[in-house]
Scaffold this motif. Sequence first.
Motif, mmCIF file in Angstrom:
data_model
loop_
_atom_site.group_PDB
_atom_site.id
_atom_site.type_symbol
_atom_site.label_atom_id
_atom_site.label_comp_id
_atom_site.label_asym_id
_atom_site.label_seq_id
_atom_site.Cartn_x
_atom_site.Cartn_y
_atom_site.Cartn_z
ATOM 1 N N GLY A 3 13.297 1.447 -4.160
ATOM 2 C CA GLY A 3 12.142 1.824 -4.943
ATOM 3 C C GLY A 3 11.170 0.720 -5.263
ATOM 4 O O GLY A 3 9.979 0.798 -4.937
ATOM 5 N N ARG A 4 11.645 -0.346 -5.924
ATOM 6 C CA ARG A 4 10.737 -1.355 -6.443
ATOM 7 C C ARG A 4 10.059 -2.152 -5.325
ATOM 8 O O ARG A 4 9.096 -2.870 -5.572
ATOM 9 N N ARG A 6 9.159 -0.636 -2.341
ATOM 10 C CA ARG A 6 8.561 0.325 -1.414
ATOM 11 C C ARG A 6 7.088 0.028 -1.155
ATOM 12 O O ARG A 6 6.602 0.104 -0.039
ATOM 13 N N TRP A 7 6.378 -0.253 -2.231
ATOM 14 C CA TRP A 7 4.924 -0.396 -2.122
ATOM 15 C C TRP A 7 4.467 -1.840 -1.920
ATOM 16 O O TRP A 7 3.271 -2.091 -1.769
ATOM 17 N N ILE A 8 5.372 -2.782 -1.906
ATOM 18 C CA ILE A 8 4.991 -4.191 -1.894
ATOM 19 C C ILE A 8 4.170 -4.561 -0.647
ATOM 20 O O ILE A 8 3.111 -5.189 -0.768
ATOM 21 N N SER A 10 2.260 -2.716 1.227
ATOM 22 C CA SER A 10 0.930 -2.107 1.159
ATOM 23 C C SER A 10 0.092 -2.777 0.069
ATOM 24 O O SER A 10 -1.101 -3.051 0.261
ATOM 25 N N LEU A 11 0.725 -3.072 -1.060
ATOM 26 C CA LEU A 11 0.005 -3.767 -2.144
ATOM 27 C C LEU A 11 -0.421 -5.156 -1.689
ATOM 28 O O LEU A 11 -1.541 -5.602 -1.965
ATOM 29 N N ARG A 14 -3.468 -4.798 0.621
ATOM 30 C CA ARG A 14 -4.684 -4.420 -0.101
ATOM 31 C C ARG A 14 -5.184 -5.567 -0.959
ATOM 32 O O ARG A 14 -6.384 -5.825 -1.052
ATOM 33 N N GLU A 15 -4.274 -6.239 -1.604
ATOM 34 C CA GLU A 15 -4.677 -7.315 -2.522
ATOM 35 C C GLU A 15 -5.270 -8.499 -1.797
ATOM 36 O O GLU A 15 -5.985 -9.306 -2.367
ATOM 37 N N LEU A 295 -0.498 -8.781 -13.100
ATOM 38 C CA LEU A 295 0.617 -8.068 -12.479
ATOM 39 C C LEU A 295 1.881 -8.206 -13.324
ATOM 40 O O LEU A 295 2.642 -7.261 -13.495
ATOM 41 N N ALA A 300 5.385 -6.401 -13.063
ATOM 42 C CA ALA A 300 5.886 -7.044 -11.844
ATOM 43 C C ALA A 300 6.869 -8.145 -12.204
ATOM 44 O O ALA A 300 6.615 -8.967 -13.067
ATOM 45 N N THR A 301 8.022 -8.137 -11.529
ATOM 46 C CA THR A 301 8.972 -9.229 -11.710
ATOM 47 C C THR A 301 8.505 -10.438 -10.895
ATOM 48 O O THR A 301 7.623 -10.316 -10.038
ATOM 49 N N SER A 303 10.097 -11.898 -8.544
ATOM 50 C CA SER A 303 10.400 -11.677 -7.127
ATOM 51 C C SER A 303 9.350 -10.779 -6.479
ATOM 52 O O SER A 303 8.968 -10.999 -5.328
ATOM 53 N N GLN A 304 8.897 -9.761 -7.212
ATOM 54 C CA GLN A 304 7.888 -8.877 -6.637
ATOM 55 C C GLN A 304 6.585 -9.648 -6.383
ATOM 56 O O GLN A 304 5.953 -9.497 -5.345
ATOM 57 N N ILE A 308 4.825 -10.289 -2.710
ATOM 58 C CA ILE A 308 3.451 -9.894 -2.362
ATOM 59 C C ILE A 308 2.754 -11.038 -1.638
ATOM 60 O O ILE A 308 2.161 -10.854 -0.562
#
Lengths: 847, 236
Positions: A3-4, A6-8, A10-11, A14-15, A295, A300-301, A303-304, A308
């Motif tokens: 889960g956490r 999943r979007w990294i 794509s984020l 985009r970022e 973030l 956002a942790t 690690s996240q 990114i």
Amino acid sequence: MTGRWRWIPSLAWRESRTARRRLLLYMSSISLGVGALVAIDSIADNVSAAVRLQSRSVMGGDVSFTSDTRYPDSLKAVLDSLARTGPTMATVVTFTSMAYAPRTQITRLAQVRAVGPTYPPYGAVTSEPANLWGELQKRPTALVSPSTLISLDANVGDTLSIGFSQFIIIGTTNSVPGDPGLASAIGPRVFIAEQYVASTQLLGFGSRASFETLVRLPDGVQSPQWVEPIRARFRAANIRVRTVVQQEENMTEAIGRLADFLGIVGMIALLLGGIGVASGVNAFMNRKIDTVAVLRCLGATGSQVLAIYVTQAALMGLAGAAIGAAIGVAIQFALPVALEGTLPLDVTVQIVPKAIGVGLAIGVWVALVFSLRPLLALRRVSPLQALRRDAEALEHQRRRDIPSHLVNIALVASVVVLAISRTDNWRRGILVALGIGVSLLLLWGSAALLSHLARRLVAQRLPYLLRQGVANLYRPANQTRSVILALGFGAFLVSTLYLVQANLLRQFEVSAQAARGNLVFFDVQDDQRVAIDSIVQATGEQAVSATPLVTMKLKSINGQTLDVWGAAHALPRRNWAFNREYRSTYRDTVVVTEQITAGKWFGGSGTDTLSEMSLEQGLATDLAVSLGDTLTWDVQGVPVAARLTSLREVNWGRFEPNFFAVFQSKALSTAPKMFVLVAAISTDTVIARIQRNVVLRFPNASSVDLSLLRATVLEIIGRITLAVRFLALFSLAMAVPVLFSAVAATRRDRLREGVLLKTLGATRAQIGRILLAEYALLGMLGAFTGMLLSFAGAWALVTFVFDGQFAPALLPAFLIAGVMMTLAVAIGMATGREVFRETPMAALRDN
Amino acid sequence: MLVASNLQKEYPSGAGTLAVLKQVSFTIPQGSLVAIVGPSGSGKTTLLGLLAGLDVPSSGTVSLDGVELNRLTEDERARLRGEKVGFIFQTFQLIPTLTALENVQVPLELRGDFGAPERAKMLLEHVGLGDRMDHFPTQLSGGEQQRVAIARAFSNSPKILFADEPTGNLDGVTGAKIVELLESLNKSSGSTVVIVTHDLTLAERAGRIIRLRDGDVVEDRTTSATPPVPASSTAR
């Protein structure tokens, strides 16, 4: 993907929208390094493939037997009987001779290759006009290399005199198996039929020739197995035996060594690019602190956040490496065109997926591992930064920050592994890695020293603009270290290349220019010496020296046979010093190309019956002899003993005749001998006239116009210089994005400071002078530290790798340092141009 | 819902320490609309940072929904923020490289939620920016940016929302609209809203005012504004 995470990706994509171009610029620091590695590996692979396919053509056969004398009848019989069992045998006799064109009256030293009817056993000779190779056997005709025609100013159809015989030039050779194009640039080639060698009357007493038999084996027969039963017999007769397998191994090894050397240059280029990446990503990270703080507030942790930005770095690293791979492939396709004619092979240029893959992987890895160091700090960005600008942007780093330590270990390990992989030898690899590490440490240290000195020495009495520029060197978060590291390492690389080249080529230039004479006659018989001297004097010129040459072989040492002596001193029986034919001389004085390093020159220390001799010091080591030993020589069947009374260091690079063994006159004055005559002739016209008159009267006597030889050597030196300059320019080109990245790190601070100064009343010119002061100092220290390091690096390479004498070439080194300093100032001023554009309002709004 | 107990925050200053917050204690129930006011340097922002788990106190505790924040690691506090906390900043703090829609999605994406784009669209429509979803922050006015920030703050259906000077960078008319939006979301979602402000007019619209001076709570009173609605989940 859980889960956490999943979007990294794509984020992350985009970022990165507005930062991609900038990140790509930073990553382009590695592009040229990747390009170099891909090009080197691809070309080496293509050439190795060509070697595997064409080694037979290059050597001319599966097996080669080569001797400096005609084969003994017993071994000829062996070869004849082997020929009846299937293999094809082809013979070629190679010797040097003056080639004279009566129509143009020009004579040149040429390499004559007298070929048998079945030569070459592999490959085909192409000629212009076509299909002339077979004509050689039918009548006294010659095929020549194109350079021979040019040097003799002759045409197809002209007569060519070789010794006492005449040949009609029927055409030129385009390619001959076993004869690289470059070689004919050094020594023009003449091909005649072996049956006509006797008519030239050139292979008589004392003449030097190579007698080669090439063997083509039937399909399925392996050369090592075929030659093994007979190898020892031929070796015992001093006939060298080579197989195509050995040839292939030697060529592949030579290619591998060159690729390794160039690979080290490419690897250092890549590491320099890594420094640029680290600087650039550091700058990038500073711009992202606010975003990261937000973030963190949003959940956002650490690690996240790291994931990114590592994803962004990896993607841009891949793009930078891909650009580099494309550059490498372009170089791979362009280089064979530039090297056309110099390689003995037809190299088919093909894409090598493995080289591209390895280059990409190394490039991405280097980009990642150098990016990780600054990116790791993003984990420590405090979310408070989103609330308060004056909060500490980065939380205090714990001493036991294991990821940071792991990244540092990965960095060091990467350098070591890369170095070992490029040198193919773990010891050498570690030494290279150590050298790089020491250089970086020294640069780092000099940067710290500059900051320290700047803080101590800047005085109030200095003009404000200079003081402000100097203060920028030690203010918090200054760029001193990163710029000096990038600049200094670049200067070190470029300067080392130049210094090594200058030192290596200096030896040739000194040798080429220092010869006292410019026309050398050799293979001059004893009874021809006076007559040739007269020919020279008839033109009003003088012979400078006449050096006798006596051929001999070593027979015994201190009364012991060579076998016994070798066994007692743990020397191999195949020791080159035991088996070679020596051309020695006799005289009673030391000459300008020698220096006595042990003992005393001839002066009566020998006994009445035993003469004295002097050996070149390297030969003495290889023979395991020392002063006082007695060496007995076989001088055409007559034993001559002499006591070793001195050792010499010989400058072999000089064009004067040099010798391993020199005897006292009384030892050899009555021995059969030939002469080398050296004359100093004032003009080219007189040289040509003398050469023509000598070759007409004494065809066996060869002569070399040293000025022509010098020109050829200098032409080759020029090609090498060009290659080295290309490498240096390549390194310089790479320094540009690296410097940009290093300077970008403090762009924000610089901008803020600049607009604030403008608010307080500074003009653009004043801000420019502050920037100039800062970058001039940075450039000067970085460039000159790099230059000093390059002296050490070049000394080590010249002394330990090339066994030469190092002399610092100051002018090129200072010029390179000057160029690097100018580059630093130019890039600094270019990146500072935003300061000139921004209005003071920008500073107030920002705060 | 939010309990601050003997909160103290000190910073090193010269030879000693500077106490920015001194023994602050209060409880904020679920669904409240609370304003924290005080002059510059009174410790408002510091208090906000501690209550939101962005910082750790020198002493004392903060409990959010029964969880003591100082016992958590930074990453645990970050996850908690992603689950239960929303933020609105004075300077909007939108990520400049993301569109309005993408900015609103961020908290949901960080949690790994499916359906992030759909929820973000709904929220942007709710704040009246349905037609500006693909615009970047630089293409929006201040008020529009703050509305995007509000949509983002509510995207994870927070239990509590912290707003730091939400109208500080806006003109009076726009600021008033933003406050109305916050009030309506507070009523409809049941989220607790804590606003830090030096604007007393705005503060009076909250149900409760906590006044700070020199790091101390000098006043803690309810106001004449509509009492807070008890917690409900109407706008999740």
